[in-house]
Design an enzyme around this catalytic site. Structure first.
Site, PDB file in Angstrom:
ATOM      1  N   HIS A  28     -25.374 152.720 134.268  1.00 52.56           N
ATOM      2  CA  HIS A  28     -24.618 152.079 133.198  1.00 52.56           C
ATOM      3  C   HIS A  28     -25.156 152.488 131.827  1.00 52.56           C
ATOM      4  O   HIS A  28     -26.247 153.053 131.700  1.00 52.56           O
ATOM      5  CB  HIS A  28     -24.689 150.559 133.337  1.00 52.56           C
TER       6      HIS A  28
ATOM      7  N   ASP B  68     -30.459 152.267 137.481  1.00 53.67           N
ATOM      8  CA  ASP B  68     -31.578 153.205 137.507  1.00 53.67           C
ATOM      9  C   ASP B  68     -32.249 153.242 138.875  1.00 53.67           C
ATOM     10  O   ASP B  68     -32.668 154.310 139.345  1.00 53.67           O
ATOM     11  CB  ASP B  68     -32.594 152.850 136.413  1.00 53.67           C
TER      12      ASP B  68
END
Length: 451
Positions: free
Chosen positions: A42, A334
């Site tokens: 994101h 991540d």
């Protein structure tokens, strides 16, 4: 908010690596692109917790960076007709103060919206404009697949990316791309500790081992850092955790907010990041204490996602044009990117940046041709007279604009001759099978327990 200076090369900055369309390495002419799988983190967000807000650090507790997120409209239905409800979402603080542009903790900011929109535009620039792989106008939504974890910042990031790839004017009338979201128990876009208690136990073990291994390396920083933590030492398992401190610092720097000078010193930050990366991303490889558990972690973490990817690629290889699906874009985190790289033995031990991305590209080897006089004769790669069919499909993994040479594809016959970054699909699937749990539910049960 105070803005930070760009500084010198020795000043720490969060890595930002936009998708590079100009220097994209076009595949050898013998290969034809057939399908693309994209996994993108994101965009920029606020920290997920309030840290370093008191002097002398003074990183703001309230982030006024969500103006564009506040205006929205939604369809509502009453008994007589459909209408659009226009409203404005406002964050209310505990003291009753309401601020229109204030972000929630962990929320995608205006900057994050722009960067994920830019990512979508880059996908368009590469796969539509440069390669001509995707159509200029989307008329068949079966050609695209968009999926997100069930988190607002990833869903909103995917919305922005879709608008960059296929803005409204580039979609035929009535063609509205779907955003797919799974229930938590079915999620595989990240290590699912909700559905897999054993994975949760493993991750806690990795975190504890990282604390044991790396806390001593953080001790020398106490004299410089503790003043920003109310006198507390910075530790992997501290309060706040080292990972939380770096989350706030990285988010602040990404948004141009001034941070204490110690957190702009690479010699300091590199030490903290090594510890954090080990805790969050590289524990299964870096911590010898848990090496006996190494094989199980990837199986329960990314095995199902890789199996999903490989199965879709195999379906495309088997069905050819009967399978219209060309691009799949997944909006994730991540931890997912790092886990994918680590599971496939190509992790660079660096914390993935906002909008960092991994692509897996499926190629088919073109039919060989030879010219005899004025006639061109097609020689298919596969021959019915051979006991072993020649490899026809190849997979290339790219991360942060770099080709990843997968170690398990290194042997002769497991990659395109002369191009080790193009892994044979058969070799890729063979490795994925080794990484896929045979019985996810049973293997996820804590040791010694059964359903």
């Amino acid at each position: 908010m105070k803005q930070c200076d760009a500084g010198t090369s020795n000043v720490y900055r969060t890595p930002q690596v936009p998708l590079d369309t100009e220097h994209y390495p076009v595949a050898p002419a013998v290969l034809e692109l057939k399908q693309v799988h994209v996994y993108v983190r994101h965009g920029e967000r606020t920290p997920v917790g309030v840290r370093l807000s008191r002097p002398p650090a003074s990183i703001p507790e309230h982030w006024m960076m969500c103006e564009t997120a506040r205006q929205f409209q939604t369809a509502v239905t009453n008994t007589t007709k459909d209408e659009f409800l226009r409203s404005r979402r406002v964050v209310e603080r505990v003291d009753g103060v309401a601020a229109g542009a204030e972000c929630l903790l962990g929320e995608l900011t205006d900057l994050g919206r722009q960067s994920t929109y830019n990512f979508g535009k880059s996908l368009r620039g590469l796969y539509v404009q440069k390669l001509g792989f995707l159509p200029d106008r989307l008329s068949n939504k079966e050609q695209v697949y968009f999926r997100s974890t069930n988190i607002p910042r990833t869903i909103e990031s995917l919305q922005q990316a879709i608008h960059g790839l296929y803005p409204t004017e580039k979609c035929e009338t009535g063609v509205l791309p779907d955003i797919l979201v799974r229930n938590t128990k079915d999620e595989n876009l990240l290590g699912n500790t909700y559905a897999c208690k054993r994975l949760e136990i493993l991750q806690l073990g990795f975190a504890q081992a990282a604390a044991t291994a790396y806390n001593p390396t953080l001790e020398p920083l106490d004299a410089r850092i503790a003043k920003y933590l109310d006198g507390k030492p910075i530790r992997v398992d501290g309060k706040p955790r080292a990972s939380g401190i770096m989350d706030t610092v990285r988010a602040a720097i990404a948004h141009g907010i001034e941070v204490p000078p110690e957190f702009e010193d690479k010699s300091v930050v590199d030490v903290i990041e090594r510890a954090v990366v080990s805790e969050w991303f590289a524990g299964c490889k870096a911590i010898s204490l848990l090496v006996s558990l190494f094989q199980l972690g990837p199986l329960l973490g990314m095995g199902r996602l890789l199996d999903d990817l490989a199965s879709k690629m195999q379906h495309k290889a088997d069905k050819g044009t009967q399978d219209p699906l060309k691009i799949l874009v997944h909006s994730t985190h991540d931890t997912a990117l790092a886990a994918l790289c680590s599971t496939l033995d190509v992790f660079d031990d660096q914390w993935p940046a906002f909008t960092a991305s991994i692509t897996f590209e499926l190629f088919k080897k073109r039919a060989e041709t030879r010219t005899t006089g004025d006639a061109s004769l097609s020689q298919t790669v596969l021959s019915s007279f051979r006991s072993k069919p020649t490899t026809e499909h190849f997979v290339r993994m790219r991360y942060q604009n770099k080709n990843m040479v997968l170690p398990f594809c290194a042997d002769e016959g497991k990659h395109l001759p002369g191009s080790p970054e193009f892994c044979a699909l058969a070799a890729f699937r063979e490795r994925v099978r080794e990484l896929t749990p045979r019985n996810f539910e049973a293997e996820c049960a804590p040791a010694g327990r059964s359903g």
